[in-house]
Design a protein around this motif. Structure first.
Motif, PDB file in Angstrom:
ATOM      1  N   ALA A 164       0.828  -1.210   0.000  1.00  0.00           N
ATOM      2  CA  ALA A 164       0.000   0.000   0.000  1.00  0.00           C
ATOM      3  C   ALA A 164       0.862   1.259   0.000  1.00  0.00           C
ATOM      4  O   ALA A 164       0.540   2.245  -0.673  1.00  0.00           O
ATOM      5  N   LEU A 165       1.976   1.233   0.756  1.00  0.00           N
ATOM      6  CA  LEU A 165       2.867   2.394   0.794  1.00  0.00           C
ATOM      7  C   LEU A 165       3.451   2.669  -0.590  1.00  0.00           C
ATOM      8  O   LEU A 165       3.470   3.822  -1.056  1.00  0.00           O
ATOM      9  N   GLY A 217       6.653  -6.505   0.164  1.00  0.00           N
ATOM     10  CA  GLY A 217       5.490  -5.828  -0.401  1.00  0.00           C
ATOM     11  C   GLY A 217       5.837  -4.482  -0.987  1.00  0.00           C
ATOM     12  O   GLY A 217       5.349  -4.107  -2.061  1.00  0.00           O
ATOM     13  N   LEU A 218       6.702  -3.749  -0.287  1.00  0.00           N
ATOM     14  CA  LEU A 218       7.129  -2.433  -0.776  1.00  0.00           C
ATOM     15  C   LEU A 218       7.834  -2.557  -2.124  1.00  0.00           C
ATOM     16  O   LEU A 218       7.513  -1.855  -3.089  1.00  0.00           O
ATOM     17  N   LEU A 226       6.740  -1.243  -5.894  1.00  0.00           N
ATOM     18  CA  LEU A 226       7.656  -0.253  -6.457  1.00  0.00           C
ATOM     19  C   LEU A 226       8.243  -0.730  -7.775  1.00  0.00           C
ATOM     20  O   LEU A 226       8.628   0.072  -8.620  1.00  0.00           O
ATOM     21  N   SER A 227       8.307  -2.054  -7.960  1.00  0.00           N
ATOM     22  CA  SER A 227       8.931  -2.614  -9.162  1.00  0.00           C
ATOM     23  C   SER A 227       8.003  -2.604 -10.369  1.00  0.00           C
ATOM     24  O   SER A 227       8.408  -3.030 -11.452  1.00  0.00           O
ATOM     25  N   VAL A 238       9.337  -7.856   9.202  1.00  0.00           N
ATOM     26  CA  VAL A 238       9.945  -6.742   8.474  1.00  0.00           C
ATOM     27  C   VAL A 238      10.255  -7.161   7.038  1.00  0.00           C
ATOM     28  O   VAL A 238      10.111  -6.361   6.099  1.00  0.00           O
ATOM     29  N   ALA A 239      10.669  -8.399   6.855  1.00  0.00           N
ATOM     30  CA  ALA A 239      10.973  -8.881   5.506  1.00  0.00           C
ATOM     31  C   ALA A 239       9.718  -8.914   4.648  1.00  0.00           C
ATOM     32  O   ALA A 239       9.769  -8.629   3.440  1.00  0.00           O
ATOM     33  N   SER A 240       8.576  -9.233   5.250  1.00  0.00           N
ATOM     34  CA  SER A 240       7.316  -9.239   4.498  1.00  0.00           C
ATOM     35  C   SER A 240       6.943  -7.824   4.066  1.00  0.00           C
ATOM     36  O   SER A 240       6.499  -7.601   2.940  1.00  0.00           O
ATOM     37  N   PHE A 241       7.135  -6.861   4.982  1.00  0.00           N
ATOM     38  CA  PHE A 241       6.859  -5.463   4.637  1.00  0.00           C
ATOM     39  C   PHE A 241       7.754  -5.016   3.484  1.00  0.00           C
ATOM     40  O   PHE A 241       7.294  -4.395   2.523  1.00  0.00           O
TER      41      PHE A 241
END
Length: 208
Positions: A45-46, A110-111, A115-116, A104-107
């Motif tokens: 989402a970010l 997702g980011l 972004l890709s 944290v790795a999941s976040f």
């Protein structure tokens, strides 16, 4: 208000449709549970919100007018998706389950996933065009956070549904096949982005 709702509905359909993001949510939910899915969703989402802000600021038109930047973004995005395909493929070939990665790795996953995908800015541009009244263009800045909220809600519904006990049990039984399917989907999506980038490059510089 009706125009805004049409834009939100359009974006919801795009987000709920099968694709790399939905596959990532579903497989994360089944493999790691709902907590990891929440972290993954917030990361996606970010990133999606970042693309939305750029689209609302007119970056879609700038990107379309700068083929070199678009080509680079497509190729880099495609390479990241192929990296995800490689990781899922390794998991499919591994006969042991291994320890789940930290939240944290999941976040971060997702980011980077959203972004890709430079196509996101064009999806946002289309959504803003459909969902913003002609006489109130400033509502584009309201549409972006609302669409992000809809996206989070959709992914969390997927995550909740697929993180239930029966789904996780089914994943344990079919893990290698499901990971192989995810690897194939990520790989095809990555190759598609790279192909689009190379085609754009070829059209700009056709062979003599």
């Amino acid at each position: 208000m009706e125009t805004l709702l049409i834009g939100l509905a359009t974006f919801a359909v795009v987000c709920a449709s099968p694709g790399p993001a939905v596959v990532a949510v579903v497989t994360t939910a089944m493999a790691r549970g709902f907590g990891a899915t929440v972290a993954l969703t917030l990361g996606m989402a970010l990133a999606l919100g970042g693309w939305g802000i750029l689209a609302a600021a007119g970056f879609g038109a700038v990107l379309a007018a700068a083929p070199s930047a678009l080509i680079a973004l497509k190729i880099l995005g495609g390479l990241y998706l192929i990296y995800l395909a490689w990781g899922a493929g390794r998991s499919a070939l591994d006969t042991t389950e291994g320890a789940p990665p930290p939240v944290v790795a999941s976040f971060r996953a997702g980011l980077l996933l959203n972004l890709s995908n430079p196509k996101s800015v064009f999806a946002w541009t289309a959504t803003i065009a459909v969902g913003t009244p002609v006489d109130a263009p400033e509502l584009a800045w309201l549409l972006v956070p609302l669409a992000m909220g809809v996206t989070v809600a959709i992914y969390l519904v997927y995550g909740f549904a697929f993180s239930r006990g029966p789904m996780r049990l089914a994943y344990r039984r079919l893990r290698r096949w499901l990971d192989a399917g995810a690897s194939a989907l990520f790989g095809l999506a990555g190759l598609g982005l790279i192909r689009d980038g190379l085609l754009t490059l070829w059209r700009r510089n056709p062979a003599p």
